[in-house]
Every structure is written in structure tokens, then in C-alpha cells.
Design a protein around this motif. Sequence first.
Motif, PDB file in Angstrom:
ATOM      1  N   THR A 162       0.779  -1.307  -0.019  1.00 32.14           N
ATOM      2  CA  THR A 162       0.083   0.036  -0.027  1.00 32.14           C
ATOM      3  C   THR A 162       1.000   1.341  -0.111  1.00 32.14           C
ATOM      4  OG1 THR A 162      -0.139   0.024   2.260  1.00 32.14           O
ATOM      5  CG2 THR A 162      -1.856  -0.897   1.300  1.00 32.14           C
ATOM      6  N   GLU A 163       0.284   2.475  -0.031  1.00 32.28           N
ATOM      7  CA  GLU A 163       0.941   3.681   0.061  1.00 32.28           C
ATOM      8  C   GLU A 163      -0.206   4.479   1.118  1.00 32.28           C
ATOM      9  OE1 GLU A 163       1.041   5.614  -3.449  1.00 32.28           O
ATOM     10  OE2 GLU A 163      -1.092   5.812  -3.762  1.00 32.28           O
ATOM     11  N   GLY A 164       0.569   5.476   1.824  1.00 33.34           N
ATOM     12  CA  GLY A 164      -0.304   6.243   2.796  1.00 33.34           C
ATOM     13  C   GLY A 164       0.721   7.353   3.593  1.00 33.34           C
ATOM     14  N   THR A 165       0.247   7.435   4.530  1.00 32.18           N
ATOM     15  CA  THR A 165       0.908   8.532   5.545  1.00 32.18           C
ATOM     16  C   THR A 165       1.228   7.855   6.954  1.00 32.18           C
ATOM     17  OG1 THR A 165      -0.061  10.329   4.561  1.00 32.18           O
ATOM     18  CG2 THR A 165       1.017  10.755   6.364  1.00 32.18           C
ATOM     19  N   LEU A 207       5.147  11.709   7.231  1.00 33.30           N
ATOM     20  CA  LEU A 207       5.713  11.121   6.241  1.00 33.30           C
ATOM     21  C   LEU A 207       4.831  10.231   5.230  1.00 33.30           C
ATOM     22  CD1 LEU A 207       9.128   9.745   8.059  1.00 33.30           C
ATOM     23  CD2 LEU A 207       9.068  11.529   6.473  1.00 33.30           C
ATOM     24  N   HIS A 208       4.965  10.473   4.021  1.00 33.34           N
ATOM     25  CA  HIS A 208       4.367   9.484   3.049  1.00 33.34           C
ATOM     26  C   HIS A 208       5.176   8.338   2.742  1.00 33.34           C
ATOM     27  CE1 HIS A 208       1.250  12.585   1.627  1.00 33.34           C
ATOM     28  NE2 HIS A 208       2.354  13.505   1.845  1.00 33.34           N
ATOM     29  N   TYR A 209       4.548   7.149   2.628  1.00 31.71           N
ATOM     30  CA  TYR A 209       5.272   5.797   2.483  1.00 31.71           C
ATOM     31  C   TYR A 209       4.717   5.268   1.285  1.00 31.71           C
ATOM     32  CZ  TYR A 209       1.405   3.266   4.541  1.00 31.71           C
ATOM     33  OH  TYR A 209      -0.036   2.641   4.557  1.00 31.71           O
ATOM     34  N   ALA A 210       5.759   4.460   0.420  1.00 34.58           N
ATOM     35  CA  ALA A 210       5.001   3.490  -0.553  1.00 34.58           C
ATOM     36  C   ALA A 210       5.883   2.182  -0.532  1.00 34.58           C
ATOM     37  CB  ALA A 210       5.399   4.390  -1.760  1.00 34.58           C
TER      38      ALA A 210
END
Length: 270
Positions: free
Chosen positions: A217-220, A233-236
Motif C-alpha cells: 500500500t501507500e499512505g502516511t 511521512l508519506h510511504y510507498a
Amino acid sequence: MPSPHPLGDYLRARRELLRPADVALPEGAGIRRVPGLRRSEVAAIAGISTEYYVKLEQGQEAHPTDQVLDSLSRALRLDATANSYLHALARITSKPTSPISPPAVERARWLISSWPTTAAMILDRRFDIVATNPLMSTLIGGYQTGRNSVAVLLLDADVRALHVDWNGLSARSIALLRSRAGLYPDDARTQELITHLMRDSDRFRELWHRYDIEGMTEGTHSMIHPVVGALSLHYAHLPLVGADDHSIFLYFAEPGTPTESALAALVPGR
């Protein structure tokens, strides 16, 4: 020890998590001696016989049709990720582990090393850390090559303290590990990791047998870093093509935000 019936175990675990009200059945339909729905209730909702469903749970039938799997997915209220996992469990075959592709992993090392303000690491399918770039090692000191990222998250007190929503993150991480582990039931390293976490992590013991499934996933993520303070932080989490289920996990900041400035302050050598 790995289960000889991963498909049946998954069906049983998800059935036991559902209540009659979840599928519009009356709660008072007889005395319930087991948690969740009865096998007969799942079978009826899915439009298959109880006898056939029992065979699925007991491992006497391991290769149902796609139509049956989709019906069971709807009956068990599975989302798209869990539905894909259900189908994958029904298609598991015994096969040798594919070797990693050294050129693909080495190119990924070069790639993440070229990102001075993006924290990144390369993970194998067990979420063992294959490589990190300098910023990731500075941002989260526990993420070091050779360690397992899920184990670090669950067992390292300093890493736990970084994350504002550690409960949510740990639940997603365990579900992501479950989604991989179930597809490689004969992998000795995976089983060793599961044994280790079952022994040492209360959180892992609490959630592992739920069979929750999570995809990449992606998110914060919100963190409180001991040096630079609050970070959003945004993550992927990105699959690495051609490298035996390796992936790249990365943290990055939205341009022009306080988090961008704080992350830049952590860049080694600055």
C-alpha cells in the motif's frame, strides 16, 4: 510447523471472525458452541453444500473452482486483497524456491542510494532487510541490513516509540507478512521467523491467527523522531520486478512542508 491445509485454515479463521449480524442472520438462531458463523451458514450463503464446505475446511478438497471461491469470498465478506489471497491459496503448488536475481537487486541498491532525501530499503518476501540507504538508517536506526523489518517493528522499543499509530502499523505489517507467508508454506526461513515472533511478541500472538491480509500500500505515517520531532511521512511499498518477490519500501516528504525540512536535517553529512 506449517499447516498442511492453508486454504482450510484461512476459511475457518475468517468464518470465526464473522457474527450472524454481519451477514444479516439472527443472533438467536440456536446455541452457538463455537465463535463466529457455523459452517452450514457459510455454505448456505455461498450456495454450496455443507458437506463440500466441510471438506474445504478439513483439507479434503483443496482446489475449488473460481466460481466457488468467489462465492465464499462474498459469504465471508472478503475485500479485493483477501479475495486474491483466497484464490492464490487454492492454487499453491509445491515448487522449488526461485533464486533472487542479483543484477536486479544490485540495480535497486544503486537506485535507493541515489535518493538523498528519500529514506528507502529493499526487502525480500519475508521482509528481511536486504539493503538500506543512508537516510533510512538515520531515520530508523533499527532498520539494518540482515534484520527482519516486521520483527524490528514488533520487538524494538525504540522503533515502536517512533510511531504515533504503532497499533495500526503493527496490525498492517502482520497482515502483510501473513499474505506472503501463506503462499510459501514450505519456506523454512519464514517458519523460523513466525516461531520467533510467536515466542517473543504479544502483538504477533494476538493477531497472527486472525489471518488478516494486507497488500502493498501507500499512505502516511506520523512519527515523533528524537532528533527532529514530529514528522508526517508519506510511504510507498513497491514490488521490485525480476527479483523473486523483493520490494522497495520508502518514506518521503511532501515538498514545502516542515517534514521536508526536518527530513533534510537528518540527511547524513548535512
